[in-house]
Write a protein that holds these residues in place. Structure first.
Motif, short mmCIF file in Angstrom:
data_model
loop_
_atom_site.label_atom_id
_atom_site.label_comp_id
_atom_site.label_asym_id
_atom_site.label_seq_id
_atom_site.Cartn_x
_atom_site.Cartn_y
_atom_site.Cartn_z
N UNK A 1 0.81 -1.21 0.00
CA UNK A 1 0.00 0.00 0.00
C UNK A 1 0.85 1.26 0.00
N UNK A 2 0.19 2.39 -0.25
CA UNK A 2 0.88 3.68 -0.28
C UNK A 2 -0.10 4.77 0.13
N UNK A 3 0.34 6.02 0.06
CA UNK A 3 -0.50 7.14 0.48
C UNK A 3 -1.76 7.25 -0.37
N UNK A 4 -1.66 6.93 -1.66
CA UNK A 4 -2.84 7.01 -2.53
C UNK A 4 -3.89 5.99 -2.09
N UNK A 5 -3.45 4.76 -1.82
CA UNK A 5 -4.39 3.74 -1.36
C UNK A 5 -5.03 4.17 -0.03
N UNK A 6 -4.22 4.76 0.86
CA UNK A 6 -4.75 5.21 2.15
C UNK A 6 -5.83 6.27 1.94
N UNK A 7 -5.61 7.19 1.01
CA UNK A 7 -6.61 8.21 0.73
C UNK A 7 -7.89 7.59 0.18
N UNK A 8 -7.75 6.65 -0.76
CA UNK A 8 -8.94 6.01 -1.35
C UNK A 8 -9.75 5.28 -0.27
N UNK A 9 -9.05 4.46 0.54
CA UNK A 9 -9.75 3.66 1.55
C UNK A 9 -10.42 4.54 2.60
N UNK A 10 -9.70 5.56 3.09
CA UNK A 10 -10.27 6.43 4.13
C UNK A 10 -11.46 7.21 3.60
N UNK A 11 -11.38 7.66 2.37
CA UNK A 11 -12.49 8.42 1.79
C UNK A 11 -13.70 7.52 1.54
N UNK B 1 -0.49 11.09 5.50
CA UNK B 1 -0.59 11.94 4.31
C UNK B 1 -1.87 11.62 3.54
N UNK B 2 -2.16 10.34 3.34
CA UNK B 2 -3.39 9.97 2.64
C UNK B 2 -4.63 10.33 3.43
N UNK B 3 -4.59 10.16 4.78
CA UNK B 3 -5.75 10.46 5.60
C UNK B 3 -6.07 11.96 5.57
N UNK B 4 -5.05 12.80 5.58
CA UNK B 4 -5.30 14.24 5.52
C UNK B 4 -6.01 14.64 4.24
N UNK B 5 -5.57 14.09 3.11
CA UNK B 5 -6.23 14.39 1.83
C UNK B 5 -7.68 13.89 1.86
N UNK B 6 -7.87 12.66 2.39
CA UNK B 6 -9.21 12.10 2.42
C UNK B 6 -10.15 12.96 3.26
N UNK B 7 -9.70 13.44 4.41
CA UNK B 7 -10.59 14.17 5.30
C UNK B 7 -10.84 15.60 4.84
N UNK B 8 -10.01 16.12 3.98
CA UNK B 8 -10.35 17.39 3.33
C UNK B 8 -11.58 17.19 2.44
#
Length: 520
Positions: free
Chosen positions: A98-108, A332-339
């Motif tokens: 996984x990476x930051x992009x995957x983290x953003x997708x999953x959290x969003x 990093x991914x979570x911050x993007x997702x929560x925006x």
């Protein structure tokens, strides 16, 4: 005088990083399993603390290279995480690419969904000021507790807490941790999956009615049959092997959630408001009724923030080393997702309340849109909105079901000491899908319990992470950090009890009805 030959500098190769060899996973993929390391505290002493730039500055180049290489080796070996071989067989930890992009997708995908569409219902009881203030406080509070969970993933050197229950056991003890965390996390996974089947099936039925119109009314499918159709689609998609493999579905879920959330409030705001609209909080005959209604409304706001029960699992899919810990790309991914989550929740709540005021139906935005503007908005836009909701429900079902799949397979592999075959894995997922279907048919009012469920599951998001931080990180007693987390944690428990009472009162007084949609 004889010239002395120049001293030849000897280059000493760097010691390679210690890592776990490739492991053949049950899905047939070869997944590199880099060793996980604990991020080093800036103040803590380590065996390599003395090898600093200040210490190395007067030393000659060959010796300096030897010490630098030794430092790198000690950092890698001294912080080597002990891996559980069983993790290579389970859906959550099978792939660590996984990476930051995957983290953003999953959290969003986990953080935005149908629960956002009932936020204007809470505003109808709270009014403008208290509604916006409550939503803002809840957003900041859950963002802080998410940061805590991300930091605690590798809080103990040599250990990664790959699941929420594992972290609860480390903080509260083996038995108490299971008792405190198991029910709310299981409900948030299995209960949300059941609610998604109900909402997805109802939405699919409405989509079919809008597209076909009067041409398909001769022998239409019943609501239960639409639930079965949606469940079958979920089971087909659930055959993807692990959490990393559904990153594409999470991306689809994230895009559809953002799109239909925006469409719903834009369509509502762009239409003429009902003539009898009022923005005063709904008045009830007694003060007790008003109090319980406010508590239920706050529970709805709490239920809008979900996904913390998946934070540890999402971070477990990432590689981690001492120099590159997993919490960096995860945060990093979570911050993007929560925006993006804020861009969905706040406009839906504010725009929906502005458009319908206290006339908002108990089912939320889609019910209001269908009730007030079904004749004003083109069938194509309505059909597209409902179809996006269906896609989002299909995607959300996968990520919320993954911890349950992981539990099934963990029980199987611990008994047999071998990975699940494709047939066993498929059997577990078919069984789970139809169990949720039968629960949904037996309890069709489940998705209307947002206030009660928000209260019951609130500790997972707002309370437990604060307690875990104090018990694992052990900040200085009576310091600001110590007081702040204890106060937040106990406030979360108190709110959980109060919101649950308000939710129960709302159910008893209003009856158990499935009101998320109003079929035509």
């Amino acid at each position: 005088m004889e010239e002395r030959p120049e001293t030849e500098l000897i280059s000493i190769p760097a010691t390679p990083r210690a890592s776990t060899p490739e492991i053949l996973t049950p899905s047939g993929q070869r997944s590199p399993r880099p060793a996980s390391k604990e991020a080093k505290s800036s103040t803590a002493w380590t065996p390599t603390s003395f090898i600093s730039p200040r210490f190395l500055s007067p030393i000659g180049t060959p010796m300096k290279r030897v010490l630098i290489n030794m430092k790198g080796y000690l950092e890698e070996v001294g912080h080597l995480t002990k891996l559980n071989p069983q993790d290579a067989w389970l859906p959550i930890t099978e792939s660590r690419n996984g990476n930051a992009h995957y983290a953003a997708f999953h959290n969003l995908n986990a953080g935005v969904g149908f629960q956002a569409l009932v936020l204007p219902v809470a505003f109808a009881f709270l009014g403008w000021s208290w509604g916006i203030l409550s939503l803002t406080i809840a957003y900041c509070w859950q963002l802080y507790t998410l940061w805590i969970l991300v930091q605690l993933h590798e809080a103990v050197p040599g250990k990664r807490y790959n699941r929420y229950v594992e972290l609860a056991q480390a903080a509260f003890g083996e038995r108490l941790g299971v008792w405190l965390a198991l029910f709310p996390t299981v409900y948030l996974s299995a209960g949300t999956a059941t609610a998604l089947i109900l909402i997805g099936g109802e939405t699919l039925k409405l989509f079919f009615q809008i597209v076909c119109g009067p041409l398909c009314t001769s022998n239409p499918l019943t609501t239960v049959e639409w639930y079965l159709v949606f469940t079958s689609l979920c089971i087909v998609l659930s055959q993807l092997p692990n959490l990393n493999s559904i990153a594409g579905l999470s991306l689809v879920g994230a895009i559809t959630a953002i799109t239909y959330s925006t469409m719903v409030w834009v369509l509502s705001v762009s239409q003429q408001r009902p003539p009898s609209i009022s923005y005063e909080p709904i008045s009830l005959p007694s003060s007790a009724a008003s109090l319980f209604s406010v508590l239920n409304a706050l529970g709805i706001i709490a239920f809008a923030f979900r996904g913390h029960n998946l934070a540890m699992e999402i971070q477990a899919t990432m590689p981690s080393t001492f120099k590159h810990p997993a919490h960096v790309p995860m945060w990093r991914g979570a911050k993007v997702a929560y925006v993006f989550i804020a861009m969905c929740l706040f406009p839906v709540a504010i725009g929906g309340f502005w458009a319908y005021g206290n006339l908002m139906p108990s089912g939320g935005m889609l019910s209001a849109l269908f009730a007030f503007h079904s004749q004003d908005i083109s069938r194509g836009l309505l059909a597209m909105t409902f179809l996006l909701v269906v896609f989002n429900c299909l995607s959300s079902f996968q990520i919320y079901s993954m911890p349950v799949f992981d539990s099934f397979e963990a029980s199987y592999t611990s008994r047999t000491n071998r990975p699940c075959s494709i047939w066993v894995r498929s059997g577990f997922r078919v069984f789970y899908g139809f169990v949720n279907f039968f629960i949904g048919v037996a309890l069709p009012f489940l998705s209307s319990l947002a206030g009660l469920l928000g209260g019951l599951t609130l500790p997972v998001t707002f309370a437990y992470p604060c307690f875990m931080w104090v018990l694992i990180k052990r900040p200085a007693k009576y310091s600001f950090n110590w007081y702040f987390n204890w106060i937040l944690g106990w406030l979360g428990i108190a709110f959980s009890l109060a919101f649950s009472i308000g939710g129960i009162w709302s159910i008893v007084n209003n009856g158990l009805k499935l009101k998320f949609f109003k079929p035509s």
